[in-house]
Design an enzyme around this catalytic site. Structure first.
Site, mmCIF file in Angstrom:
data_model
loop_
_atom_site.group_PDB
_atom_site.id
_atom_site.type_symbol
_atom_site.label_atom_id
_atom_site.label_comp_id
_atom_site.label_asym_id
_atom_site.label_seq_id
_atom_site.Cartn_x
_atom_site.Cartn_y
_atom_site.Cartn_z
ATOM 1 C CG HIS A 195 -1.762 -1.237 1.332
ATOM 2 N ND1 HIS A 195 -2.881 -1.485 0.577
ATOM 3 C CD2 HIS A 195 -1.582 -2.332 2.124
ATOM 4 C CE1 HIS A 195 -3.374 -2.677 0.900
ATOM 5 N NE2 HIS A 195 -2.605 -3.208 1.832
ATOM 6 C CB SER A 319 14.855 16.512 -20.206
ATOM 7 O OG SER A 319 14.148 17.738 -20.259
#
Length: 487
Positions: A195, A319
């Site tokens: 979780h 990038s």
């Protein structure tokens, strides 16, 4: 005119029509940007490959009919004549593709064009072989066949070749790479996240082993796939066969022919082979895709978390504006291609099992998309495999994460208290609740945990075992499980 007012737009400039550029430009990425990776599938799942398999089926059917005395009066072909016919298949290339297209412009029927092409080759046989019986058996080409007799066998051969010769070797290579990583990292402790929250530690290798084990199970299913075929006429009754040659055992002739091609014979069909085997296979490949997608997203998360660092490729740009970036593009590309592949495979599986009454044509267009379905899957496998090869583990980060989460030892401590209570040790009441109060929502240090353990009154051997435990050593049988069960 006010500065903000719109001026009349300029007439659009005429652009070169990219549709007219020669050689023709690819519409889709598999035949354009990613051609090199997808190219091996062209030999199996392209339109040209379909036509080559059609020629193959027609040739083998002609040889089969003349080899078993099926049609009275038909000569038995010589070795040279059989070799001539089979060379039509092995030599099938650009000239034959062009000739088929030319014939089909007249027939407006692809399988009929194949029949006429083969008859042209047979008519030309005397110029190569001299005296030959081939022209006398020309009318046995496509004998008693409906187009689907040829097509279903061709698609079975095409898909079998694509899976066995291209997809399976690539997918197996990927899983072998993943399994090797799992073995190499079997003893590297890592904080687990359930979780998204700190949980019982594991090892990085064991987590990769889980995914490799899942993928291998799907590979075994694909390896065991059946490829079915039929040859029984226009509505699956051998109607034309028994009228033309009533003395032949046509189901047996059909069975031996289909099995001669290396396929599994389907004895009961409508005009089409039912395609159930395709739905089964595509569901298994799609399931492999989905497990691989799980791998891609997990590795992406490990990269984001810093567990894996990516080895920069010289000259590559991460990038256009941020020079420091090394983006996990291999795994992101794989995710997208797996999703596209699954969408196509799911559609194929759902569509191909249904055909109205004795036959409709929906399967014809649908099956022409088998190539893209496998192409995107193959591209994803290639991306994941290259992505995995460029990963390095930050062991220092893993060690720091573990040392910052001593509260994960609440689980073994309360479990040891439960076992001690059953053995009759006093003072072990409410072990879960006491550890919950100590650890929930808090960060503990090693000293905090050891002080708590020392004050429990556990037997000396148990207290000593727990005091020696660290988050990094609390990995249970993770290494053993990887080494033992990932073979």
């Amino acid at each position: 005119m006010p500065a903000h007012a719109s001026s009349p737009s300029a007439a659009p400039a005429l652009r070169t029509s990219l549709a007219d550029v020669e050689p023709p430009l690819a519409l889709g990425p598999l035949d354009g940007r990613y051609r090199r990776t997808a190219a091996p599938l062209v030999d199996h799942l392209s339109e040209a490959a379909l036509n080559r398999e059609r020629v193959h089926v027609e040739v083998e059917w002609l040889i089969h009919l003349t080899s078993h005395g099926v049609v009275p009066g038909a000569p038995t072909l010589s070795d040279a004549e059989r070799a001539y016919l089979r060379a039509v298949v092995t030599d099938f290339g650009a000239d034959d593709v062009a000739r088929l297209a030319e014939i089909e412009r007249t027939t407006v029927h692809d399988v009929k064009a194949v029949e006429y092409l083969l008859k042209e080759k047979i008519a030309a046989a005397p110029s190569v072989l001299g005296e030959t019986a081939l022209p006398s058996v020309s009318e046995l080409v496509h004998f008693c066949c409906t187009s689907e007799d040829v097509n279903n066998l061709s698609y079975s051969l095409m898909v079998r070749g694509a899976v066995r010769d291209v997809w399976l070797p690539a997918a197996t290579g990927l899983v072998d790479d993943l399994a090797a990583m799992a073995h190499d990292l079997a003893d590297v402790p890592m904080l687990a996240l359930t979780h998204g929250q700190p949980a019982t530690p594991t090892t990085l290798g064991k987590e990769l082993a889980v995914l490799a084990h899942r993928l291998r199970r799907q590979l075994r299913r694909v390896e065991g796939a059946e490829y079915l075929g039929k040859l029984n006429g226009a509505t699956g009754t051998y109607g034309a066969h028994v009228v033309a040659v009533p003395g032949a055992d046509w189901p047996e002739v059909s069975r031996t022919f289909v099995e001669h091609l290396g396929l599994t014979w389907n004895p009961l069909t409508t005009q089409i082979e039912s395609h159930d085997w395709q739905a089964e296979l595509y569901a298994d490949v799609a399931r492999f895709n989905r497990v691989l997608h799980n791998l891609a997203t997990d590795v992406w998360s490990y990269i984001s978390r810093g567990v894996f660092t990516q080895i920069p490729v010289a000259g590559a740009t991460g990038s256009s504006t941020m020079p420091h970036k090394v983006n996990p593009i291999r795994f992101e590309n794989a995710e997208a291609n797996l999703e596209i592949s699954c969408a196509l495979l799911d559609t194929l599986s759902a569509t191909l099992v249904t055909s109205r009454l004795q036959r409709d044509l929906t399967d014809s267009t649908t099956q022409r998309n088998i190539g893209p379905a496998f192409g995107h899957a193959l591209l994803a496998v290639d991306n994941v495999r290259r992505g995995l090869a460029a990963l390095s583990v930050d062991r220092d980060l893993l060690a720091r994460e573990l040392d910052q989460n001593w509260e994960v030892l609440g689980e073994p401590v309360q479990s040891a208290m439960r076992a001690a209570a059953v053995a009759g040790v006093t003072g072990m009441e409410n072990p879960y609740e006491r550890l919950k109060e100590l650890t929930r929502g808090r960060r503990l240090t090693a000293d905090d945990m050891r002080e708590f353990i020392a004050g429990l009154g556990l037997p000396a051997d148990v207290a000593s075992r727990l005091a020696a435990l660290t988050p990094a050593s609390y990995t249970g049988l993770a290494e053993h499980l990887t080494e033992t069960y990932l073979r």
